[in-house]
Design an enzyme around this catalytic site. Structure first.
Site, short mmCIF file in Angstrom:
data_model
loop_
_atom_site.label_atom_id
_atom_site.label_comp_id
_atom_site.label_asym_id
_atom_site.label_seq_id
_atom_site.Cartn_x
_atom_site.Cartn_y
_atom_site.Cartn_z
CG HIS A 289 -0.48 0.11 2.52
ND1 HIS A 289 -0.17 1.32 3.11
CD2 HIS A 289 -0.22 -0.83 3.45
CE1 HIS A 289 0.23 1.11 4.35
NE2 HIS A 289 0.23 -0.19 4.58
CG ASP A 301 2.56 0.59 7.92
OD1 ASP A 301 2.16 -0.08 6.94
OD2 ASP A 301 1.82 0.93 8.85
CD GLU A 336 -3.27 -1.36 5.26
OE1 GLU A 336 -3.29 -2.43 5.90
OE2 GLU A 336 -2.79 -0.31 5.73
CD GLU A 337 -1.68 2.02 7.63
OE1 GLU A 337 -2.43 1.60 8.55
OE2 GLU A 337 -0.52 1.61 7.48
CG ASP A 371 1.28 -3.63 5.10
OD1 ASP A 371 2.10 -2.77 5.49
OD2 ASP A 371 0.06 -3.54 5.35
CG HIS A 443 0.29 2.57 12.76
ND1 HIS A 443 -0.96 2.03 13.06
CD2 HIS A 443 0.59 2.13 11.51
CE1 HIS A 443 -1.37 1.31 12.02
NE2 HIS A 443 -0.44 1.37 11.07
#
Length: 485
Positions: A289, A301, A336-337, A371, A443
């Site tokens: 992604h 990420d 995606e997130e 991922d 994150h």
């Protein structure tokens, strides 16, 4: 003097060796046309390990040029348009964007502090989708729950006017399996807190570090919204609240968020193909992604994942002798997130792809996703149909120098983005990466390029190139039932 017959023999041998190559050149055929797939896969592996810098250059430019790429943002779109240009320049075909609508979430400013028993600041990050607080913030007494299960066991109305705090710790595991055990508190915690009358939700960050840096992440929508303002708290600050409780104190906390929504935003998937020479309608799907969270630059990420699959595809595209029999498709998924108020949780780009290509999915022969950062691959799970097969044995012979071992079972979860396609019946594979340190960074603002180890990144590219080539140049039926033993 050397034996003249031996000299002539050497010359004759050399001519015999060169004749096929000269003929191939004369007739326009590439030398090495008849090399076996295993030999080609070995050469791809070695090329990826031999100073091939494309993966590093890709993730470096992506994260430097565009920084964070939140779903629905201008930077996500600009990154997608850049990816289209780069993929076309690499010689991939059918390169295009597939756009879809979404509601974008914008963080704004977030902060928190303990106001009683004594003032002190807290390091927090609002969760994705979380609504803003009233102007000036909101205050409430904190009620701590050691686990998410404890919160769900609390009676109705027991949190009226209070702030729910789930203090559950994530366990560090090599395969990252501690994450799904902890993340339910983040996704579903705000809704469970709201059911019991809470005015806000606090969560010990879903991460494995002890830094004073909170880990953001999405929260689930209920009836079109996240029910209450929700925040992740850094691990040291979660410890602080825990100790206050142990001292017999009830912490009172003020939370502030100016989050907002853009309801007419859009995201996009980037699609690019290496067209198969014999079975172009049969597709091996590679996914990662392109969007990221807003505080770091999305290096692990999932900038690294996009770099790994693009670099692997590029090695295959540049093979001098031929394209594989089947089409290799690279998809850089958008959004995606962030969960969506009117769509299934997460995987919005993955759902868009599955919807757009619904008629083709029956001819997608295999799918996989990168991922989980850039650290080394140590295991590979293949579809059940080929776990005990000549195909599998070939794959693991070539992967052996990379220290990649076979999993005994097929993958339980192939990844968020390819998930909707897999649910529609596409067979999946899964590379297990070493996630020991991944959730220290995941994150957070610390998700930056310097966290990527270039040698481990190249090992990923090598493994992907090997498997994708062997799958795409084969006629193996990955859907077939495994033989009974």
């Amino acid at each position: 003097m050397r034996n003249p017959f031996r000299v002539l023999g050497h010359v004759a041998g050399l001519c015999a060796a060169l004749f096929p190559l000269l003929c191939a050149h004369a007739w326009g055929a590439a030398p090495g046309r008849d090399r076996g797939d295993e030999q080609v896969a070995t050469e791809l592996r070695d090329a990826a390990l031999g100073g091939e810098d494309m993966a590093w250059e890709w993730v470096s430019e992506l994260t430097t040029r565009f920084g964070p790429r939140p779903a629905g943002s201008a930077s996500e779109l600009q990154a997608a348009e850049w990816a289209v240009k780069r993929l076309k320049a690499l010689g991939l075909e059918n390169v295009h964007l597939e756009t879809f609508p979404l509601t974008a979430w914008v963080r704004g400013v977030d902060s928190a502090q303990i106001v009683a028993p004594a003032p002190q600041p807290l390091a927090v990050a609002a969760l994705g989708g979380s609504p803003p607080t009233p102007v000036g913030g909101l205050e409430g007494a904190v009620v701590e729950f050691p686990t998410f299960g404890d919160l769900k066991s609390a009676p109705p109305a027991s949190l009226t006017g209070k702030i729910a705090f789930v203090d559950q710790r994530m366990v560090r595991m090599q395969d990252g399996s501690g994450y799904p055990l902890a993340v339910a508190a983040r996704t579903d915690g705000p809704a469970e807190a709201a059911k019991r009358g809470a005015i806000a939700f606090l969560l010990r960050s879903v991460g494995t570090d002890s830094n004073r840096i909170p880990h953001t992440g999405t929260a689930s929508y209920v009836d079109g919204r996240v029910p209450v303002p929700a925040f992740a708290l850094s691990a040291p600050d979660a410890d602080q609240l825990e100790r206050l409780k142990a001292l017999g104190e009830t912490a009172r906390v003020r939370l502030v968020s100016t989050a907002s929504y853009v309801h007419d935003a859009h995201s996009q998937d980037v699609v690019a193909d290496i067209r198969g020479r014999e079975h172009p309608d049969e597709v091996v799907l590679l996914g990662a992604h392109l969007d990221s969270w807003d505080q770091g630059t999305g290096a692990i990420d999932d900038g690294a994942g996009t770099a790994i699959i693009v670099a692997a595809a590029n090695l295959i595209r540049n093979l001098p002798e031929r394209h594989p029999r089947r089409t290799v498709r690279v998809v850089l998924f958008g959004s995606e997130e962030v969960a969506q108020p009117v769509a299934p949780f997460g995987a919005f780009g993955g759902h868009a792809y599955a919807d757009n290509h619904k008629a083709e999915l029956a001819r997608h022969v295999l799918a996989g996703e990168s991922d989980l950062g850039a650290d080394r691959i140590y295991r590979l799970a293949l579809p059940r149909a080929v776990i005990d097969s000549d195909f599998s044995r070939t794959v693991f012979r070539v992967l052996e120098p990379l220290d990649v071992l076979p999993a005994k079972e097929p993958p339980e979860d192939a990844g968020t983005d390819v998930g909707p396609s897999v649910e529609a019946g596409v067979p999946a594979f899964l590379f297990f990466q070493d996630a020991t340190r991944y959730f220290d960074i995941h994150h957070t603002p610390d998700d930056t390029l310097d966290k990527i180890d270039r040698e481990q990144l190249d090992q990923n590219v090598a493994a992907w190139a090997v498997l994708v080539w062997l799958a795409a140049d084969s006629e193996v039926d990955f859907r077939a039932h495994a033989p009974a033993h």
